[in-house]
Design an enzyme around this catalytic site. Structure first.
Site, PDB file in Angstrom:
ATOM      1  N   HIS A 101      44.201  37.597  38.027  1.00 47.73           N
ATOM      2  CA  HIS A 101      43.693  37.667  39.405  1.00 47.73           C
ATOM      3  C   HIS A 101      42.963  36.365  39.759  1.00 47.73           C
ATOM      4  CE1 HIS A 101      43.328  42.295  38.764  1.00 47.73           C
ATOM      5  NE2 HIS A 101      44.307  42.123  39.612  1.00 47.73           N
ATOM      6  N   SER A 135      45.349  44.992  34.700  1.00 48.19           N
ATOM      7  CA  SER A 135      44.081  45.700  34.486  1.00 48.19           C
ATOM      8  C   SER A 135      44.300  46.946  33.643  1.00 48.19           C
ATOM      9  CB  SER A 135      43.467  46.098  35.833  1.00 48.19           C
ATOM     10  OG  SER A 135      43.211  44.957  36.624  1.00 48.19           O
TER      11      SER A 135
HETATM   12  P1  ADP Z   1      46.801  47.068  43.202  1.00 51.02           P
HETATM   13  O1  ADP Z   1      46.307  48.410  42.763  1.00 51.02           O
HETATM   14  O2  ADP Z   1      46.607  46.818  44.661  1.00 51.02           O
HETATM   15  O3  ADP Z   1      48.169  46.701  42.721  1.00 51.02           O
HETATM   16  P2  ADP Z   1      45.720  45.206  41.264  1.00 51.02           P
HETATM   17  O4  ADP Z   1      44.299  44.857  41.058  1.00 51.02           O
HETATM   18  O5  ADP Z   1      46.433  45.862  40.139  1.00 51.02           O
HETATM   19  O6  ADP Z   1      45.721  46.082  42.562  1.00 51.02           O
HETATM   20  O7  ADP Z   1      46.537  43.918  41.677  1.00 51.02           O
HETATM   21  C1  ADP Z   1      46.230  43.207  42.850  1.00 51.02           C
HETATM   22  C2  ADP Z   1      47.257  42.113  43.055  1.00 51.02           C
HETATM   23  O8  ADP Z   1      47.114  41.152  42.001  1.00 51.02           O
HETATM   24  C3  ADP Z   1      48.705  42.586  43.007  1.00 51.02           C
HETATM   25  O9  ADP Z   1      49.460  41.855  43.962  1.00 51.02           O
HETATM   26  C4  ADP Z   1      49.145  42.221  41.616  1.00 51.02           C
HETATM   27  O10 ADP Z   1      50.543  41.999  41.563  1.00 51.02           O
HETATM   28  C5  ADP Z   1      48.365  40.941  41.395  1.00 51.02           C
HETATM   29  N1  ADP Z   1      48.151  40.685  39.971  1.00 51.02           N
HETATM   30  C6  ADP Z   1      47.694  41.552  39.054  1.00 51.02           C
HETATM   31  N2  ADP Z   1      47.628  40.967  37.843  1.00 51.02           N
HETATM   32  C7  ADP Z   1      48.078  39.696  38.008  1.00 51.02           C
HETATM   33  C8  ADP Z   1      48.300  38.593  37.121  1.00 51.02           C
HETATM   34  N3  ADP Z   1      48.078  38.699  35.817  1.00 51.02           N
HETATM   35  N4  ADP Z   1      48.763  37.442  37.637  1.00 51.02           N
HETATM   36  C9  ADP Z   1      49.036  37.361  38.968  1.00 51.02           C
HETATM   37  N5  ADP Z   1      48.869  38.366  39.849  1.00 51.02           N
HETATM   38  C10 ADP Z   1      48.397  39.520  39.384  1.00 51.02           C
END
Ligand code: ADP
Length: 161
Positions: A17, A128
């Site tokens: 993130h 996560s």
């Molecule tokens: P949600 O429940 O909205 O999917 P997340 O916190 O899991 O929330 O993810 C938020 C955004 O961050 C999503 O677009 C996800 O694809 C992106 N994301 C999650 N992990 C990574 C990562 N390791 N690298 C790049 N983007 C990520």
């Protein structure tokens, strides 16, 4: 001035993130991180805790701010005059999911564009949910999450037993 919103659960914030946040903060004038409650996901950290982790980790990025948001992302974006919705793509599963959300958001508000950034290869496997599993079994997460999150994850999940 272009205001972008990066919405997500951030339960908790990972280095994947953070990498996306740093990159998006260079692309847009303002970046607002919208911490939401995903109705289909059970939270480990409260929204306030997630915000605190993010605030501690983006202190060096002056055009990044963090808010809790529980309604429709596009409605929130209209309120703050944001026009770009940022999301991340790690793999084809993310793509399918993001395509659906982007299509729906476009139907709801055609003035908002979704911009997806490809995950850095070193964080492609970082999610996560997987990190929560690893933390439960005492795995070392120091390379994958900011220090504040590593401490909190260990304390929270070890105390759960
Ligand atoms: P949600 O429940 O909205 O999917 P997340 O916190 O899991 O929330 O993810 C938020 C955004 O961050 C999503 O677009 C996800 O694809 C992106 N994301 C999650 N992990 C990574 C990562 N390791 N690298 C790049 N983007 C990520």
């Amino acid at each position: 001035m272009t205001i972008a919103v990066f919405p997500g659960s951030f339960d908790p914030l990972t280095n994947g993130h953070l990498d996306l946040i740093a990159r998006a903060s260079r692309m847009f004038d303002q970046l607002v991180i919208a911490v939401g409650q995903n109705t289909s996901k059970q939270g480990v950290f409260s929204p306030a805790e997630r915000v605190a982790f993010i605030e501690a980790s983006v202190a060096t990025l002056p055009n990044v701010s963090v808010q809790i948001e529980s309604g429709l992302t596009v409605a929130f974006m209209r309120e703050i005059h944001a026009t770009v919705l940022v999301r991340g793509l790690r793999n084809s599963v993310d793509f399918e999911y993001e395509q659906g959300i982007a299509g729906m958001n476009r139907a709801l508000d055609a003035n908002i564009d979704t911009v997806c950034l490809m995950a850095d290869p070193q964080y492609q496997f970082v999610s996560s949910s997987l990190l929560r599993e690893v933390a439960r079994f005492g795995g070392d997460l120091t390379k994958l999450v900011p220090p504040v999150v590593a401490h909190a994850l260990t304390a929270r999940l070890e105390s759960e037993g």
